[in-house]
Scaffold this active site. Structure first.
Site, PDB file in Angstrom:
ATOM      1  N   GLY A  36       4.099  23.487  10.085  1.00 37.17           N
ATOM      2  CA  GLY A  36       3.982  24.204  11.343  1.00 37.17           C
ATOM      3  C   GLY A  36       5.360  24.582  11.843  1.00 37.17           C
ATOM      4  O   GLY A  36       6.356  23.962  11.458  1.00 37.17           O
ATOM      5  N   GLN A  49      11.861  27.077  17.547  1.00 38.20           N
ATOM      6  CA  GLN A  49      12.573  26.396  16.464  1.00 38.20           C
ATOM      7  C   GLN A  49      13.453  27.364  15.665  1.00 38.20           C
ATOM      8  O   GLN A  49      14.294  26.920  14.890  1.00 38.20           O
ATOM      9  CB  GLN A  49      11.600  25.694  15.533  1.00 38.20           C
ATOM     10  N   CYS A  65       9.810  16.642  11.884  1.00 38.40           N
ATOM     11  CA  CYS A  65      10.011  17.945  12.515  1.00 38.40           C
ATOM     12  C   CYS A  65      11.117  18.675  11.772  1.00 38.40           C
ATOM     13  O   CYS A  65      12.138  18.065  11.419  1.00 38.40           O
ATOM     14  CB  CYS A  65      10.401  17.745  13.976  1.00 38.40           C
ATOM     15  N   LEU A  66      10.919  19.975  11.558  1.00 39.69           N
ATOM     16  CA  LEU A  66      11.949  20.759  10.879  1.00 39.69           C
ATOM     17  C   LEU A  66      13.234  20.839  11.692  1.00 39.69           C
ATOM     18  O   LEU A  66      14.296  21.094  11.129  1.00 39.69           O
ATOM     19  CB  LEU A  66      11.419  22.164  10.570  1.00 39.69           C
ATOM     20  N   HIS A 116       1.770  18.867  18.188  1.00 36.67           N
ATOM     21  CA  HIS A 116       3.220  18.930  17.961  1.00 36.67           C
ATOM     22  C   HIS A 116       3.752  20.330  18.291  1.00 36.67           C
ATOM     23  O   HIS A 116       4.760  20.466  18.995  1.00 36.67           O
ATOM     24  CB  HIS A 116       3.498  18.563  16.495  1.00 36.67           C
ATOM     25  N   GLU A 117       3.078  21.366  17.783  1.00 35.31           N
ATOM     26  CA  GLU A 117       3.565  22.736  18.007  1.00 35.31           C
ATOM     27  C   GLU A 117       3.418  23.148  19.466  1.00 35.31           C
ATOM     28  O   GLU A 117       4.297  23.811  20.020  1.00 35.31           O
ATOM     29  CB  GLU A 117       2.858  23.723  17.072  1.00 35.31           C
ATOM     30  N   HIS A 151       6.298  21.725  21.351  1.00 33.54           N
ATOM     31  CA  HIS A 151       7.529  22.507  21.179  1.00 33.54           C
ATOM     32  C   HIS A 151       7.609  23.623  22.211  1.00 33.54           C
ATOM     33  O   HIS A 151       8.655  23.842  22.828  1.00 33.54           O
ATOM     34  CB  HIS A 151       7.601  23.126  19.781  1.00 33.54           C
TER      35      HIS A 151
END
Length: 180
Positions: A56, A61, A104-105, A146-147, A150
Site C-alpha cells: 500500500g 509518502q 511502512c515504506l 494504515h493507509e 497516513h
C-alpha cells in the site's frame, strides 16, 4: 520528483518521503480536481509501491499531500486486493483488535507490533469520480487502516506503545535514514 519507469507499468517511480519529513505528519487535502494529472499520480504511486515491494502507498509518502492511496494487498485467505481510493474515509472498523507486525515504506527495514482491528471499510471515489467501497479483513484490513492513517498525518510508529515504542525509537535513531 519523478525518477524511473518500472517495466510493465505506465507509472514512474517517485522519491519516497521518510519518517521525519513534515508531509507525513500533516493531514492531506481532499482531491478536488479529477483528470489526467490524478491518473498519472495513481500510476506513479503503483509504480513506486511495486518498486519498494510494498502492499500500500499513500500520496503523502511520495510528497503529495492529497487524499489518495493505492493498494495491492492480500487478505488472510491469500485473496489479492488491488485498487485505489481517492478521498477515502475509514467508515467502519470492528471485530477483534489484534497486535501484529506492521511496517511502512517510509520507515524502511523496520516493523513493530501495532494494534489494529481485523475488519475495516473505506469509502471514497475512483480517479474518475465513481463511488467505491472497499471492505477488508485480516492483513488487508490492517493495510486499509494504515493507509487512511497516513492521509490523516499519522504513521504506524505513532500507534506503537510501551517497550515496542521504545525499541522502535532506538531502531529509527540508528537507521541510516532516521531523522525522527
Amino acid at each position: 520528483m519523478r525518477q524511473r519507469p518500472i517495466p510493465g507499468t505506465s507509472g514512474l517511480v517517485r522519491t519516497m518521503s521518510l519518517l521525519g519529513d513534515p508531509v507525513l505528519h500533516s493531514a492531506c487535502a481532499e482531491v478536488t480536481e479529477f483528470g489526467p494529472a490524478l491518473d498519472r499520480l495513481v500510476e506513479d504511486m503503483f509504480a513506486t509501491m511495486y518498486a519498494h515491494q510494498g502492499v500500500g502507498l499513500a500520496a503523502n509518502q511520495i510528497g503529495v499531500p492529497q487524499r489518495v492511496f493505492v493498494y495491492d494487498c492480500p487478505d488472510d485467505d491469500d485473496v489479492r486486493h488491488v485498487g485505489h481510493v481517492v478521498n477515502p474515509r475509514l467508515v467502519e472498523t470492528g471485530g477483534i483488535e489484534l497486535r501484529g507486525p506492521e511496517g511502512c515504506l517510509s520507515l524502511p527495514g523496520l516493523e513493530a507490533g501495532t494494534v489494529r482491528f481485523d475488519h475495516a471499510v473505506v469509502e471514497g471515489v475512483t480517479t474518475d469520480g465513481r463511488p467505491v467501497r472497499v471492505a477488508g479483513t485480516g492483513f488487508f484490513a490492517r493495510c486499509l487502516q494504515h493507509e487512511c492513517d497516513h492521509l490523516d498525518g499519522t504513521v504506524y510508529a505513532d500507534r506503537v506503545t510501551g517497550f515496542r515504542a521504545r525499541r522502535l525509537r532506538r531502531q529509527i535513531a540508528r537507521a541510516p535514514w532516521g531523522r525522527a
